[in-house]
Design a protein around this motif. Sequence first.
Motif, PDB file in Angstrom:
ATOM      1  N   GLY A  66       0.801  -1.227   0.000  1.00  0.00           N
ATOM      2  CA  GLY A  66       0.000   0.000   0.000  1.00  0.00           C
ATOM      3  C   GLY A  66       0.826   1.266   0.000  1.00  0.00           C
ATOM      4  N   PRO A  67       0.394   2.239   0.814  1.00  0.00           N
ATOM      5  CA  PRO A  67       1.086   3.538   0.803  1.00  0.00           C
ATOM      6  C   PRO A  67       2.506   3.449   1.360  1.00  0.00           C
ATOM      7  CG  PRO A  67      -0.525   3.486   2.568  1.00  0.00           C
ATOM      8  CD  PRO A  67      -0.723   2.224   1.760  1.00  0.00           C
ATOM      9  N   TYR A  68       2.874   2.325   1.955  1.00  0.00           N
ATOM     10  CA  TYR A  68       4.217   2.152   2.509  1.00  0.00           C
ATOM     11  C   TYR A  68       5.111   1.292   1.621  1.00  0.00           C
ATOM     12  CZ  TYR A  68       2.449   4.486   6.584  1.00  0.00           C
ATOM     13  OH  TYR A  68       1.912   5.422   7.421  1.00  0.00           O
ATOM     14  N   ALA A  69       4.649   0.988   0.404  1.00  0.00           N
ATOM     15  CA  ALA A  69       5.477   0.244  -0.543  1.00  0.00           C
ATOM     16  C   ALA A  69       6.769   1.012  -0.774  1.00  0.00           C
ATOM     17  CB  ALA A  69       4.728   0.036  -1.851  1.00  0.00           C
ATOM     18  N   GLU A  70       7.883   0.288  -0.764  1.00  0.00           N
ATOM     19  CA  GLU A  70       9.198   0.923  -0.793  1.00  0.00           C
ATOM     20  C   GLU A  70       9.924   0.750  -2.120  1.00  0.00           C
ATOM     21  OE1 GLU A  70      10.849   0.071   3.683  1.00  0.00           O
ATOM     22  OE2 GLU A  70      10.844  -1.588   2.258  1.00  0.00           O
ATOM     23  N   THR A  71      10.654   1.768  -2.479  1.00  0.00           N
ATOM     24  CA  THR A  71      11.720   1.675  -3.461  1.00  0.00           C
ATOM     25  C   THR A  71      13.001   1.556  -2.648  1.00  0.00           C
ATOM     26  OG1 THR A  71      10.531   3.039  -5.045  1.00  0.00           O
ATOM     27  CG2 THR A  71      12.921   2.875  -5.333  1.00  0.00           C
ATOM     28  N   ASP A 135      12.460   4.790   0.329  1.00  0.00           N
ATOM     29  CA  ASP A 135      11.722   6.042   0.145  1.00  0.00           C
ATOM     30  C   ASP A 135      10.438   6.106   0.969  1.00  0.00           C
ATOM     31  OD1 ASP A 135      10.247   4.198  -1.330  1.00  0.00           O
ATOM     32  OD2 ASP A 135       9.905   5.571  -2.998  1.00  0.00           O
ATOM     33  N   ARG A 136      10.216   5.131   1.847  1.00  0.00           N
ATOM     34  CA  ARG A 136       9.065   5.141   2.762  1.00  0.00           C
ATOM     35  C   ARG A 136       9.538   4.671   4.125  1.00  0.00           C
ATOM     36  NH1 ARG A 136       7.494   7.597  -0.828  1.00  0.00           N
ATOM     37  NH2 ARG A 136       5.645   7.368  -2.085  1.00  0.00           N
ATOM     38  N   PRO A 137       8.943   5.203   5.198  1.00  0.00           N
ATOM     39  CA  PRO A 137       9.326   4.736   6.529  1.00  0.00           C
ATOM     40  C   PRO A 137       8.837   3.306   6.762  1.00  0.00           C
ATOM     41  CG  PRO A 137       7.487   6.273   6.675  1.00  0.00           C
ATOM     42  CD  PRO A 137       7.917   6.257   5.242  1.00  0.00           C
ATOM     43  N   TYR A 138       9.533   2.600   7.626  1.00  0.00           N
ATOM     44  CA  TYR A 138       9.142   1.235   7.973  1.00  0.00           C
ATOM     45  C   TYR A 138       7.786   1.260   8.673  1.00  0.00           C
ATOM     46  CZ  TYR A 138       9.077  -3.249  10.365  1.00  0.00           C
ATOM     47  OH  TYR A 138       8.715  -4.479  10.835  1.00  0.00           O
ATOM     48  N   ALA A 139       6.877   0.399   8.227  1.00  0.00           N
ATOM     49  CA  ALA A 139       5.534   0.304   8.802  1.00  0.00           C
ATOM     50  C   ALA A 139       5.204  -1.173   8.989  1.00  0.00           C
ATOM     51  CB  ALA A 139       4.514   0.979   7.888  1.00  0.00           C
ATOM     52  N   PRO A 140       5.428  -1.719  10.192  1.00  0.00           N
ATOM     53  CA  PRO A 140       5.250  -3.157  10.400  1.00  0.00           C
ATOM     54  C   PRO A 140       3.855  -3.667  10.050  1.00  0.00           C
ATOM     55  CG  PRO A 140       5.690  -2.026  12.487  1.00  0.00           C
ATOM     56  CD  PRO A 140       5.835  -1.021  11.399  1.00  0.00           C
ATOM     57  N   GLN A 141       2.845  -2.833  10.195  1.00  0.00           N
ATOM     58  CA  GLN A 141       1.482  -3.261   9.870  1.00  0.00           C
ATOM     59  C   GLN A 141       1.270  -3.429   8.357  1.00  0.00           C
ATOM     60  OE1 GLN A 141       2.465  -0.332  11.019  1.00  0.00           O
ATOM     61  NE2 GLN A 141       1.183   1.335  10.297  1.00  0.00           N
TER      62      GLN A 141
END
Length: 184
Positions: A66-71, A135-141
Motif C-alpha cells: 500500500g502507501p508504505y510500498a518501498e523503493t 523512500d518510505r518509513p518502515y511500517a510493520p502493519q
Amino acid sequence: MIITPCRLQGAYEITLLPNNDHRGHFTRIYDQQIFKDHGLDWDWVQENRSFSPKKGTLRGMHLQHGPYAETKLIRVCRGAIYDVFVDLRPGSPTYGHWDSILLTEENNKMIYIGKGFAHGFCTLEEDCEIIYKVDRPYAPQHEGGVIWNDESLRITWPILKPVISDKDSRLPTLEEFRRRQAQK
C-alpha cells in the motif's frame, strides 16, 4: 555511474565508478541529477544497515504494501551477497518472476528495486554489511513477503541450508500471498 535496466522492469543495476589514485579511491554513491536523468527520482527517507556475521545468512523475501510500498537502493559495504528480487506487482506481466545480482564490496555495483518487489539476500562471506536507502518509513502493519524457497519461484539460491529467522521461515508461498492479496 552507469545505470542499466534489469530483466524485470522497475529494477536497475548501478555500477559505481571509483576514482583511484595513490591515496585510495573516491566513489560517488548517489547523485540526484544522474538518477533524475534516468527517470529515477526518489526522496530517500531512511537509510538502514544490515550486518550478518555468518556466511549463509538469508534475509527475505520482504516487501511493504500500500502507501508504505518501498523503493530500495542497496549496496554492500563489506563482504558479498546474492541479492534477489521478485515481482509481486498486481497486473505486472512479470508477476512471480525473479532476478538476482551479485553485490560485493569489490564489484562496485548497487541495485535499485522499485515498489512492489519482494527483496531478499543471502550472505556469501562472513561479516557482511549492507546499506540500503528506502523512500518510505518502515511500517510493520504493512509488511509482507513470500517464503525464500517457494517451489513455484525456483530461485537458485547459492546456499541450500541458510541461517534464517523464524519470522522469515513462516512467510507465505507465492500462491498464499496471491490469495491474500485478492481478498483485500
